[in-house]
Design a protein around this motif. Structure first.
Motif, PDB file in Angstrom:
ATOM      1  N   PHE A 101      29.900  37.738  43.553  1.00 25.26           N
ATOM      2  CA  PHE A 101      32.001  38.586  43.958  1.00 25.26           C
ATOM      3  C   PHE A 101      32.232  39.174  43.128  1.00 25.26           C
ATOM      4  CE2 PHE A 101      36.323  36.457  42.932  1.00 25.26           C
ATOM      5  CZ  PHE A 101      36.435  36.494  45.072  1.00 25.26           C
ATOM      6  N   ASN A 102      31.631  39.781  41.887  1.00 27.42           N
ATOM      7  CA  ASN A 102      31.916  41.029  41.243  1.00 27.42           C
ATOM      8  C   ASN A 102      30.465  41.297  40.476  1.00 27.42           C
ATOM      9  OD1 ASN A 102      34.279  39.591  39.779  1.00 27.42           O
ATOM     10  ND2 ASN A 102      33.121  41.178  38.073  1.00 27.42           N
ATOM     11  N   PRO A 146      37.419  39.776  45.700  1.00 28.61           N
ATOM     12  CA  PRO A 146      36.359  40.236  45.072  1.00 28.61           C
ATOM     13  C   PRO A 146      35.874  41.882  45.228  1.00 28.61           C
ATOM     14  CG  PRO A 146      36.678  39.798  47.464  1.00 28.61           C
ATOM     15  CD  PRO A 146      37.623  39.541  47.127  1.00 28.61           C
ATOM     16  N   ASN A 163      33.564  37.459  50.109  1.00 26.45           N
ATOM     17  CA  ASN A 163      34.511  38.088  50.622  1.00 26.45           C
ATOM     18  C   ASN A 163      36.022  37.980  50.381  1.00 26.45           C
ATOM     19  OD1 ASN A 163      34.271  37.202  53.159  1.00 26.45           O
ATOM     20  ND2 ASN A 163      33.987  39.577  54.266  1.00 26.45           N
TER      21      ASN A 163
END
Length: 371
Positions: free
Chosen positions: A181-182, A196, A256
């Motif tokens: 996700f990050n 995201p 996303n």
């Protein structure tokens, strides 16, 4: 090249010059959903040079005040943020360029074997997109890695640099069926939804300790000169070499679309025998994040302070201030995680191997039903 994306909950229109680095940038943005709306919230232009004429004041030399904008330099990027009615509307930015010889020297000196132009995606995320997100009224910025668990919820791991955020992200995504996700910065709205962030993960040498197969996977994608660079910089220390990886290629699964945050765990190393979780309040968690984020983005925040200095000296109201952004960031984060049952500090032994750290963290995250 012109394209619009949905980034951090906003419709962002991005114009780039017809250039190699412009193509690199759009290639790195491909994981963000495309925006088909006619309007946009912010227009971002990549230009060869920032126009500096008609400045009202320049104090210090890297910070300029204009009637409709502020200009500042952060590292290899120069940015001009345009405002209308005290809301950000447009950003122009440029990247420092060099001759071919200087670019080659810069690549060999860098820890990731990349010139400024080749690292435009990283510079764009860290020096343009994140400062932009600080200016959104409904968002908070969290220094964290993030994954999506099997309940389709975002789990964020905060903490200072080098504490183990990326190592944990890697093992959860590669070995425990979580989605990427990050890697470094999370953007959360005040309703608790997280967006995201597809800035390419930065994998340091110490992230690969005890995992020869993963190191082999990364090394297989490097050119011969890149491998030589990696070997030489590794001699200086595992924290002196890193490589950026495309998240979908590296992890296989990415998310996303915005996800609700279910857990926020701040990683903290101290004198303790084994990893334990301490439940903390949303207020304390947001206060701790404010301390971290103020340090991580101190260059940007210093420019905001100089912007206030320039504005007040001319009896003008600043477009924004450091104090207002930090308070808003803290308040929004506290509001967004106030209803969560899973807000913790993870106390981690000072001396723990990378493999033991990952094993213990995964076990305790499963025990607490965080993943």
């Amino acid at each position: 090249m012109q394209r619009s994306y949905q980034i951090f909950g906003k419709d962002i229109k991005i114009n780039t010059m017809d250039s190699i680095e412009g193509k690199i940038l759009h290639d790195e943005l491909v994981l963000y959903p495309v925006s088909n709306k006619d309007h946009y919230d912010v227009l971002i232009n990549y230009v060869s040079e920032i126009e500096m004429d008609k400045a009202l004041s320049v104090n210090p030399s890297l910070n300029c005040l204009h009637s409709d904008s502020m200009v500042f330099k952060m590292g290899a990027a120069t940015a001009r943020f345009y405002f209308k009615d005290y809301h950000l509307r447009k950003i122009d930015f440029s990247i420092d360029g060099n001759t071919k010889i200087r670019n080659t020297v810069q690549k060999w000196k860098s820890i990731q074997y990349a010139s400024n132009y080749e690292a435009i995606g990283q510079l764009f995320h860290e020096l343009i997109l994140v400062p932009m997100a600080f200016l959104f009224d409904d968002c908070s910025i969290v220094h964290s890695s993030g994954v999506i668990n099997n309940k389709d919820k975002a789990v964020l791991f905060g903490g200072t640099g080098g504490v183990g955020k990326t190592s944990l992200e890697m093992t959860l995504c590669l070995d425990h069926e979580c989605s990427f996700f990050n890697d470094d910065i999370a953007v959360i709205n005040s309703n608790g939804s997280c967006y995201p962030n597809f800035s390419y993960p930065k994998i340091y040498g110490y992230n690969l300790e005890g995992n020869p197969n993963l190191k082999k996977k990364i090394m297989s994608q490097l050119s011969p000169f890149d491998k030589i660079h990696y070997a030489l910089h590794s001699l200086k220390g595992k924290n002196k070499v890193r490589r950026r990886v495309q998240p979908e290629t590296f992890y296989g699964k990415v998310a996303n679309t915005p996800k609700k945050v279910s857990s926020f765990v701040i990683l903290f190393r101290n004198k303790i025998d084994k990893i334990t979780l301490e439940s903390i309040s949303a207020q304390k968690a947001s206060a701790l994040n404010s301390i971290i984020i103020s340090s991580e983005y101190n260059i940007f925040f210093n420019h905001l302070k100089w912007h206030s200095f320039n504005s007040y000296s001319l009896n003008r109201e600043p477009f924004t201030t450091y104090q207002s952004i930090i308070e808003k960031n803290k308040d929004n984060l506290e509001k967004s995680i106030r209803g969560l049952d899973q807000v913790y500090i993870a106390h981690i032994p000072l001396k723990i191997s990378n493999n033991d750290y990952k094993t213990q963290m995964v076990n305790i995250l499963k025990e607490y039903k965080i993943i």
